[in-house]
Design a protein around this motif. Sequence first.
Motif, mmCIF file in Angstrom:
data_model
loop_
_atom_site.group_PDB
_atom_site.id
_atom_site.type_symbol
_atom_site.label_atom_id
_atom_site.label_comp_id
_atom_site.label_asym_id
_atom_site.label_seq_id
_atom_site.Cartn_x
_atom_site.Cartn_y
_atom_site.Cartn_z
ATOM 1 N N LYS A 1 50.115 42.066 41.362
ATOM 2 C CA LYS A 1 50.943 41.258 42.253
ATOM 3 C C LYS A 1 50.224 41.123 43.586
ATOM 4 O O LYS A 1 49.857 42.141 44.174
ATOM 5 C CB LYS A 1 52.315 41.917 42.477
ATOM 6 N N PRO A 2 49.987 39.935 44.100
ATOM 7 C CA PRO A 2 50.219 38.676 43.414
ATOM 8 C C PRO A 2 49.228 38.498 42.269
ATOM 9 O O PRO A 2 48.098 38.989 42.321
ATOM 10 C CB PRO A 2 50.005 37.615 44.498
ATOM 11 N N LYS A 3 49.680 37.785 41.264
ATOM 12 C CA LYS A 3 48.867 37.561 40.074
ATOM 13 C C LYS A 3 47.725 36.594 40.398
ATOM 14 O O LYS A 3 47.956 35.541 40.988
ATOM 15 C CB LYS A 3 49.742 36.982 38.967
ATOM 16 N N PRO A 4 46.510 36.955 40.017
ATOM 17 C CA PRO A 4 45.388 36.034 40.242
ATOM 18 C C PRO A 4 45.545 34.755 39.415
ATOM 19 O O PRO A 4 45.994 34.795 38.272
ATOM 20 C CB PRO A 4 44.169 36.825 39.769
ATOM 21 N N ASP A 5 45.183 33.634 40.015
ATOM 22 C CA ASP A 5 45.134 32.362 39.293
ATOM 23 C C ASP A 5 43.764 32.181 38.646
ATOM 24 O O ASP A 5 43.644 31.590 37.579
ATOM 25 C CB ASP A 5 45.364 31.183 40.252
ATOM 26 N N VAL A 6 42.730 32.666 39.352
ATOM 27 C CA VAL A 6 41.348 32.475 38.923
ATOM 28 C C VAL A 6 40.568 33.764 39.154
ATOM 29 O O VAL A 6 40.752 34.438 40.166
ATOM 30 C CB VAL A 6 40.690 31.319 39.721
ATOM 31 N N LEU A 7 39.683 34.062 38.208
ATOM 32 C CA LEU A 7 38.709 35.142 38.351
ATOM 33 C C LEU A 7 37.329 34.500 38.308
ATOM 34 O O LEU A 7 37.000 33.810 37.337
ATOM 35 C CB LEU A 7 38.850 36.161 37.213
ATOM 36 N N ILE A 8 36.539 34.705 39.354
ATOM 37 C CA ILE A 8 35.181 34.166 39.415
ATOM 38 C C ILE A 8 34.219 35.299 39.086
ATOM 39 O O ILE A 8 34.241 36.347 39.738
ATOM 40 C CB ILE A 8 34.886 33.580 40.812
ATOM 41 N N ILE A 9 33.404 35.079 38.044
ATOM 42 C CA ILE A 9 32.488 36.118 37.578
ATOM 43 C C ILE A 9 31.056 35.591 37.508
ATOM 44 O O ILE A 9 30.829 34.388 37.528
ATOM 45 C CB ILE A 9 32.912 36.669 36.199
ATOM 46 N N GLY A 10 30.109 36.522 37.383
ATOM 47 C CA GLY A 10 28.701 36.177 37.234
ATOM 48 C C GLY A 10 28.311 36.094 35.765
ATOM 49 O O GLY A 10 29.115 36.374 34.869
ATOM 50 N N LEU A 11 27.062 35.715 35.529
ATOM 51 C CA LEU A 11 26.575 35.532 34.156
ATOM 52 C C LEU A 11 26.626 36.802 33.316
ATOM 53 O O LEU A 11 27.011 36.759 32.150
ATOM 54 C CB LEU A 11 25.143 34.995 34.171
ATOM 55 N N ASP A 12 26.247 37.944 33.893
ATOM 56 C CA ASP A 12 26.264 39.186 33.115
ATOM 57 C C ASP A 12 27.682 39.536 32.678
ATOM 58 O O ASP A 12 27.927 39.930 31.535
ATOM 59 C CB ASP A 12 25.618 40.346 33.884
ATOM 60 N N SER A 13 28.636 39.337 33.560
ATOM 61 C CA SER A 13 30.035 39.598 33.219
ATOM 62 C C SER A 13 30.564 38.573 32.221
ATOM 63 O O SER A 13 31.370 38.899 31.356
ATOM 64 C CB SER A 13 30.903 39.572 34.481
ATOM 65 N N ALA A 14 30.101 37.329 32.337
ATOM 66 C CA ALA A 14 30.571 36.270 31.429
ATOM 67 C C ALA A 14 30.201 36.583 29.984
ATOM 68 O O ALA A 14 31.012 36.374 29.072
ATOM 69 C CB ALA A 14 29.999 34.925 31.844
ATOM 70 N N LYS A 15 29.009 37.082 29.780
ATOM 71 C CA LYS A 15 28.570 37.424 28.412
ATOM 72 C C LYS A 15 29.463 38.506 27.823
ATOM 73 O O LYS A 15 29.922 38.402 26.692
ATOM 74 C CB LYS A 15 27.105 37.863 28.425
ATOM 75 N N LYS A 16 29.736 39.541 28.585
ATOM 76 C CA LYS A 16 30.587 40.643 28.127
ATOM 77 C C LYS A 16 32.032 40.166 27.940
ATOM 78 O O LYS A 16 32.679 40.499 26.944
ATOM 79 C CB LYS A 16 30.524 41.796 29.134
#
Length: 176
Positions: free
Chosen positions: A117-132
């Motif tokens: 709370k408050p609930k995130p609308d968006v999470l911005i991540i990097g390439l290494d995190s995107a793969k996982k």
Amino acid sequence: MKTRLKILTLTVSALVSCSAFAADYPMTVTDITGRSITLDHQPENIALGTARNFPLLEIVYGKNAGKHLVAMRDDMKNSAPSMYDIYLKRYPSLAKAHTIGKISKGQFDAEAFINMKPKPDVLIIGLDSAKKAQSTGLIRKLDAAGIQVITADFRDKTIENTLNSVTTVATALGQE
């Protein structure tokens, strides 16, 4: 190489003076991985997979950057404390942001994140995190919970991906 860096710097500097525009939602953007993300409303609550991407929120929101941040990793505080202190003075609300774990190391608690709370609308991540996040089903889980994941890259292919990353995030967040 110096010419490319100058062009990149000038382009990003020009984006710093961005202003809000009337974005139409739902909206679909494509991040640097080629994944399409559909946002049904203008995001207000933003989470960062790495706190070192906070300057991105400054580019997008200007002086209101701290107002939109609801969660981030503690990497800036631990690895670049002087940088964190500068941002904390400028944006005292950073101290209230929830701390999240590193996705690429399996330290991210999806349930706690979804129930934040408050609930995130968006999470911005990097390439290494995107793969996982893709391989473990995290993106699918967050999407089902109404939290969109956008991948931005400022480290792996800096020259190639920075402008596209900034533009995609700014557009998704309703900024021009």
